[in-house]
Design a protein around this motif. Structure first.
Motif, mmCIF file in Angstrom:
data_model
loop_
_atom_site.group_PDB
_atom_site.id
_atom_site.type_symbol
_atom_site.label_atom_id
_atom_site.label_comp_id
_atom_site.label_asym_id
_atom_site.label_seq_id
_atom_site.Cartn_x
_atom_site.Cartn_y
_atom_site.Cartn_z
ATOM 1 N N ALA A 1 -14.677 -28.449 -16.785
ATOM 2 C CA ALA A 1 -13.244 -28.785 -16.782
ATOM 3 C C ALA A 1 -12.951 -30.108 -17.494
ATOM 4 C CB ALA A 1 -12.726 -28.856 -15.345
ATOM 5 N N ARG A 2 -13.988 -30.802 -17.946
ATOM 6 C CA ARG A 2 -13.782 -32.068 -18.650
ATOM 7 C C ARG A 2 -13.073 -31.810 -19.989
ATOM 8 N NH1 ARG A 2 -15.004 -34.211 -22.865
ATOM 9 N NH2 ARG A 2 -16.257 -32.357 -23.385
ATOM 10 N N ARG A 3 -12.138 -32.677 -20.320
ATOM 11 C CA ARG A 3 -11.403 -32.562 -21.574
ATOM 12 C C ARG A 3 -11.232 -33.933 -22.214
ATOM 13 N NH1 ARG A 3 -12.890 -28.435 -21.235
ATOM 14 N NH2 ARG A 3 -11.904 -26.427 -20.919
ATOM 15 N N ASP A 4 -11.088 -33.938 -23.527
ATOM 16 C CA ASP A 4 -10.730 -35.151 -24.267
ATOM 17 C C ASP A 4 -9.206 -35.201 -24.277
ATOM 18 O OD1 ASP A 4 -10.600 -37.335 -25.906
ATOM 19 O OD2 ASP A 4 -11.828 -36.503 -27.495
ATOM 20 N N VAL A 5 -8.630 -36.106 -23.494
ATOM 21 C CA VAL A 5 -7.184 -36.132 -23.284
ATOM 22 C C VAL A 5 -6.519 -37.060 -24.290
ATOM 23 C CG1 VAL A 5 -5.349 -36.685 -21.640
ATOM 24 C CG2 VAL A 5 -7.466 -35.615 -20.838
ATOM 25 N N GLN B 1 -5.840 -29.368 -19.961
ATOM 26 C CA GLN B 1 -5.868 -28.141 -20.746
ATOM 27 C C GLN B 1 -7.095 -27.310 -20.369
ATOM 28 O OE1 GLN B 1 -3.480 -27.158 -22.656
ATOM 29 N NE2 GLN B 1 -2.294 -29.036 -22.860
ATOM 30 N N THR B 2 -6.953 -26.004 -20.431
ATOM 31 C CA THR B 2 -8.083 -25.124 -20.114
ATOM 32 C C THR B 2 -9.052 -25.019 -21.283
ATOM 33 O OG1 THR B 2 -6.795 -23.195 -20.810
ATOM 34 C CG2 THR B 2 -6.747 -23.771 -18.470
ATOM 35 N N THR B 3 -8.572 -25.359 -22.489
ATOM 36 C CA THR B 3 -9.380 -25.278 -23.703
ATOM 37 C C THR B 3 -9.277 -26.594 -24.461
ATOM 38 O OG1 THR B 3 -8.825 -22.927 -23.861
ATOM 39 C CG2 THR B 3 -9.786 -23.937 -25.809
ATOM 40 N N PRO B 4 -10.364 -27.087 -25.047
ATOM 41 C CA PRO B 4 -10.283 -28.329 -25.838
ATOM 42 C C PRO B 4 -9.230 -28.226 -26.936
ATOM 43 C CG PRO B 4 -12.570 -27.724 -25.466
ATOM 44 C CD PRO B 4 -11.747 -26.582 -24.955
ATOM 45 N N ASP B 5 -8.548 -29.325 -27.202
ATOM 46 C CA ASP B 5 -7.463 -29.330 -28.190
ATOM 47 C C ASP B 5 -7.913 -28.820 -29.555
ATOM 48 O OD1 ASP B 5 -5.726 -30.285 -26.327
ATOM 49 O OD2 ASP B 5 -5.560 -32.306 -27.146
ATOM 50 N N LEU B 6 -9.057 -29.292 -30.030
ATOM 51 C CA LEU B 6 -9.488 -28.915 -31.375
ATOM 52 C C LEU B 6 -9.845 -27.445 -31.473
ATOM 53 C CD1 LEU B 6 -11.556 -32.016 -32.558
ATOM 54 C CD2 LEU B 6 -9.125 -31.507 -32.862
ATOM 55 N N ASN C 1 -1.206 -33.223 -38.166
ATOM 56 C CA ASN C 1 -0.396 -32.728 -37.061
ATOM 57 C C ASN C 1 -1.094 -32.827 -35.703
ATOM 58 O OD1 ASN C 1 1.832 -32.048 -38.655
ATOM 59 N ND2 ASN C 1 0.963 -30.037 -39.173
ATOM 60 N N LEU C 2 -2.358 -33.226 -35.704
ATOM 61 C CA LEU C 2 -3.089 -33.351 -34.446
ATOM 62 C C LEU C 2 -2.765 -34.673 -33.755
ATOM 63 C CD1 LEU C 2 -6.621 -32.092 -35.570
ATOM 64 C CD2 LEU C 2 -5.081 -30.906 -33.969
ATOM 65 N N LYS C 3 -2.625 -34.632 -32.433
ATOM 66 C CA LYS C 3 -2.484 -35.844 -31.629
ATOM 67 C C LYS C 3 -3.898 -36.288 -31.260
ATOM 68 C CE LYS C 3 -0.636 -38.790 -28.539
ATOM 69 N NZ LYS C 3 -0.078 -40.089 -28.927
ATOM 70 N N LEU C 4 -4.315 -37.460 -31.737
ATOM 71 C CA LEU C 4 -5.720 -37.846 -31.627
ATOM 72 C C LEU C 4 -5.970 -39.090 -30.780
ATOM 73 C CD1 LEU C 4 -6.777 -37.116 -35.321
ATOM 74 C CD2 LEU C 4 -7.194 -35.699 -33.292
ATOM 75 N N GLU C 5 -4.977 -39.580 -30.078
ATOM 76 C CA GLU C 5 -5.190 -40.741 -29.204
ATOM 77 C C GLU C 5 -4.033 -40.872 -28.222
ATOM 78 O OE1 GLU C 5 -2.962 -43.570 -29.469
ATOM 79 O OE2 GLU C 5 -1.820 -42.339 -30.872
ATOM 80 N N GLY C 6 -4.294 -41.658 -27.166
ATOM 81 C CA GLY C 6 -3.253 -41.975 -26.195
ATOM 82 C C GLY C 6 -3.340 -43.441 -25.812
ATOM 83 N N ILE C 7 -3.561 -44.272 -26.803
ATOM 84 C CA ILE C 7 -3.868 -45.687 -26.569
ATOM 85 C C ILE C 7 -2.782 -46.397 -25.765
ATOM 86 C CG2 ILE C 7 -4.261 -47.919 -27.697
ATOM 87 C CD1 ILE C 7 -5.491 -46.250 -30.058
#
Length: 218
Positions: free
Chosen positions: A17-21, A187-192, A93-99
């Motif tokens: 369930a780990r994700r890169d948020v 998310q249930t699936t990694p963004d990429l 178009n990808l969101k790649l950070e949440g700094i």
């Protein structure tokens, strides 16, 4: 200490369930005791020669985050020019950070001189201390997920930006800058994978027995 079936299931659930948020962070502070648990879990990662080369810098100051965000924007613009055509458009178009969205940033570092020049287990493979610090990142990530807290690793930023923003000496290696905070949902699936950047590789294609699958004939 024996692990029960319930505890084992919880470990596997956390891993899968780990994700890169990047964009689901919410404005909810992390309690001090929860943050302490996560950092202690990171501190209990395996390390070569038990040298424990890591340090963790917790970042809350908005101005500091802004400096790092500007560094990301610079590196992101540079990276955009490395892709072409449809790939370039998709990258933009990808969101790649949440700094700035994440309540906390955590910088993980590695002091390669912590226990001297000769380190048990690092004599033949000197980069093992760096790998040890990465293990601390993984421990932190899984502990955070077990607390229902999201983590995003920001790799699109030059080290000198983080070094200047956090006053890190040149002798210390920067391993990771992590965005950490509670999220609306995971998310249930990694963004990429979800956005079609790359599919997940089948595990069986990465598992080999006894030797490399196609050894070079000498």
């Amino acid at each position: 200490m024996k692990i029960t079936q319930e505890e084992r299931n919880a470990v596997y659930k956390t891993i899968f369930a780990r994700r890169d948020v990047r964009k689901e962070f919410i404005d909810k502070p992390i309690p001090d005791d929860v943050l302490e648990r996560i950092l202690i879990a990171a501190h209990h990662a395996p390390s070569v020669g038990f040298m424990q080369p890591w340090d963790f810098i917790v970042v809350q100051n908005p101005q500091t985050k802004r400096k790092i965000k500007q560094g990301f924007l610079t590196a992101h613009a540079e990276a955009t020019n490395m892709f072409e055509g449809e790939r370039k458009e998709k990258y933009q178009n990808l969101k790649l950070e949440g700094i700035e969205e994440a309540p906390l940033g955590i910088c993980v570092t590695c002091d390669r001189s912590r226990t001297g020049s000769a380190v048990l287990g690092r004599t033949a493979k000197p980069e093992m201390d760096l790998f040890s610090a990465v293990c601390a990142v993984q421990n932190l990530w899984l502990a955070a997920r077990a607390e229902n807290i999201g983590v995003g690793w920001v790799s699109i930023v030059h080290d000198h930006v983080i070094r200047d923003a956090l006053h890190i000496p040149e002798s210390i290696d920067i391993i990771a800058y992590l965005c950490v905070g509670y999220v609306e949902h995971f998310q249930t699936t990694p963004d990429l994978e979800r956005f079609g950047w790359l599919p997940r590789r089948e595990a069986k294609s990465a598992i080999h027995f006894e030797s490399w699958p196609n050894p070079i004939n000498e």
